[in-house]
Scaffold this active site. Structure first.
Site, PDB file in Angstrom:
ATOM      1  N   ASP A   1       0.839  -1.194   0.000  1.00 41.16           N
ATOM      2  CA  ASP A   1       0.000   0.000   0.000  1.00 41.16           C
ATOM      3  C   ASP A   1       0.877   1.249   0.000  1.00 41.16           C
ATOM      4  OD1 ASP A   1      -1.902   1.956   0.372  1.00 41.16           O
ATOM      5  OD2 ASP A   1      -2.914   0.964   2.034  1.00 41.16           O
TER       6      ASP A   1
ATOM      7  N   HIS B   1     -10.710  -3.123   2.729  1.00 47.49           N
ATOM      8  CA  HIS B   1     -11.085  -1.744   2.373  1.00 47.49           C
ATOM      9  C   HIS B   1     -12.127  -1.651   1.255  1.00 47.49           C
ATOM     10  CE1 HIS B   1      -9.361   2.635   2.593  1.00 47.49           C
ATOM     11  NE2 HIS B   1     -10.622   2.551   2.984  1.00 47.49           N
TER      12      HIS B   1
ATOM     13  N   CYS C   1      -6.682   4.212  -2.302  1.00 48.10           N
ATOM     14  CA  CYS C   1      -6.761   2.809  -1.875  1.00 48.10           C
ATOM     15  C   CYS C   1      -7.964   2.030  -2.401  1.00 48.10           C
ATOM     16  CB  CYS C   1      -6.730   2.743  -0.350  1.00 48.10           C
ATOM     17  SG  CYS C   1      -5.220   3.429   0.371  1.00 48.10           S
TER      18      CYS C   1
END
Length: 494
Positions: free
Chosen positions: A47, A137, A87
């Site tokens: 990430d 997420h 993200c």
């Protein structure tokens, strides 16, 4: 030495050498015959790891020996571009092979619809075991609820998009005090720095499932901020005072940039160690030749280039990510550079092509597997980059703006709602210091880039509307921490 003994030793040597040169799969006599025809997928996602911060890309101050070795036997994508550099949108676009305005996740903590046809569901239908470990997420929150309310809650079974093995937390960036929920929503703790036990879990999954084709997605949280929470032994590897910065970091931010970069590098090197362990586990399981191993990231991090941190912006520090694909069974063990750009929605169809799985009609990305298997470049002129709605660290009051653009092998072209905004020749100007937009000598180039962008927008049914239009269309609310755009935005001086 007697002649007979010499001949005996030579014969033994030849036999040993022959065994040594056999492909790894020959050691797996217990494998299901299906395993020989269906490649496994191990997909490792970091990430906020930008493309420039790996040794194999020429960075001589970051320590990434395992990724460097992996690159030496992989396809190395020099222009892997995140279509939307943030993200949740990246994750939704990868899992569905669709653009953000199709699947609707163009803002963090918004839910990916249950109806979406995804990576794991497609492979599961083709007979694969499916597993997911780490950050998810994509569960989102109910309209009107606290925007971060779901981050510490389990993801319901019907929201796992086809993944069965499950050690997942919606979102956390507390890597040293990290928990997850398993398949039965039981809460467990990752001991220590979560990257390492997550990797151990991945190795265990691979070992237990090696007799049948499997898909495993391992999603790490770092090197996403907080920048200073990697294990101390990795932090000690870097002296902030000696680190070199990119020339586009303004002087007034350089001390801060070096400190941030040192912490970021510490996270990256810790992940590199974990990837080394994972690759060793795949070798020990005897499935390396028949495993498509992917390493990439959701997006990059400005890291004080242009005086900014984090993502969403259209510059290379945010949109370019590392991407390696190793598949010895089809590509051998030699490294090969791929220069044409590839966007986020293109990854899934390309993996499906490499796996000989039909590509569903719902997928919008391109399958580049044929070119890759033929030893060619992608033949892709450009890939789309976008930000339909600015939010969080780049919200409207911080200068955030809607944009659409393209990244070619050489050029970056971006426009906002007011018109052409950025044009860079990345070959001559790799740090994007000289904006060529609206300069007379580049008007033909700008016209060409505008034409390509228009074709991309038409192909993706993107009308490039103001942010509020999309928020209304999808029945979304701006998060409580976000600003709304000023009413006179069309008159704002850029």
């Amino acid at each position: 030495m007697k002649p007979i003994l010499i001949l005996f030793l030579v014969a033994c040597s030849i036999a040993i050498s022959a065994d040594f040169l056999k492909p790894a799969k020959s050691n797996n006599s217990s494998l299901n015959p299906e395993q020989n025809t269906k490649p496994n997928i191990v997909f490792v996602l970091a990430d906020q790891w930008r493309a420039q911060e790996v040794g194999y890309a020429g960075n001589d101050q970051i320590i990434t020996p395992n990724l460097d070795k992996l690159a030496s036997e992989s396809l190395v994508f020099e222009n892997a571009i995140t279509t939307m550099a943030v993200c949740a949108p990246w994750r939704a676009s990868f899992l569905t092979g669709q653009y953000p305005l199709t699947h609707g996740v163009f803002y963090n903590d918004k839910p990916l619809p249950n109806e979406a046809l995804t990576f794991a569901e497609i492979y599961k239908e083709a007979g694969y075991q499916t597993g997911y470990i780490g950050k998810w997420h994509l569960n989102g929150h109910a309209r009107g609820a606290d925007p971060f309310s779901a981050r510490d809650q389990p993801v319901p079974k019907d929201r796992r998009q086809g993944f069965d093995y499950w050690k997942v937390r919606e979102v956390t960036h507390n890597y040293n005090n990290s928990f997850y929920f398993d398949e039965n929503d039981v809460k467990n703790t990752w001991e220590g720095y979560d990257v390492f036990p997550q990797t151990d879990s991945a190795i265990s999954y691979i070992t237990k499932n090696k007799e049948n084709p499997f898909v495993l997605m391992l999603s790490y949280g770092p090197p996403h901020d907080p920048y200073f929470s990697a294990p101390k032994e990795y932090q000690k590897l870097y002296d902030a005072g000696t680190l070199k910065l990119r020339p586009n970091v303004p002087e007034e931010f350089q001390d801060s940039a070096r400190r941030v970069l040192a912490g970021y590098y510490a996270h990256a090197t810790a992940i590199d160690k974990a990837i080394g362990d994972l690759l060793e586990g795949i070798e020990k399981a005897g499935v390396a030749d028949n495993t498509i191993f992917v390493f990439t990231s959701e997006h990059g991090d400005m890291l004080m280039s242009r005086g900014a941190l984090k993502k969403q912006r259209p510059w290379d520090e945010a949109i370019k990510v590392p991407m390696l694909i190793r598949y010895p069974g089809k590509f051998g063990h030699e490294s090969r550079e791929v220069f044409d750009p590839i966007g986020t929605p293109d990854i899934l169809p390309t993996l499906l092509g490499l796996s000989d799985i039909p590509i569903p009609k719902s997928i919008e990305g391109k399958d580049f597997s044929g070119n890759l298997l033929a030893g060619k470049d992608l033949g892709n002129e450009a890939t789309l980059i976008m930000l339909p709605v600015p939010f969080h660290e780049w919200q409207f009051k911080n200068g955030g703006r809607e944009y659409r653009g393209i990244r070619t092998k050489r050029y970056t072209y971006v426009k906002d709602l007011l018109g052409p905004w950025l044009l860079y020749d990345n070959e001559k100007d790799p740090y994007q210091l000289n904006n060529l937009v609206d300069q007379d000598e580049y008007k033909d180039l700008q016209k060409e880039m505008e034409g390509i962008l228009k074709k991309k927008l038409k192909a993706t049914h993107d009308k490039f509307l103001p942010a509020d239009e999309y928020m209304t269309q999808w029945n979304y609310l701006y998060d409580r921490t976000d600003s709304l755009r000023a009413e006179n935005y069309l008159q704002v001086d850029r």
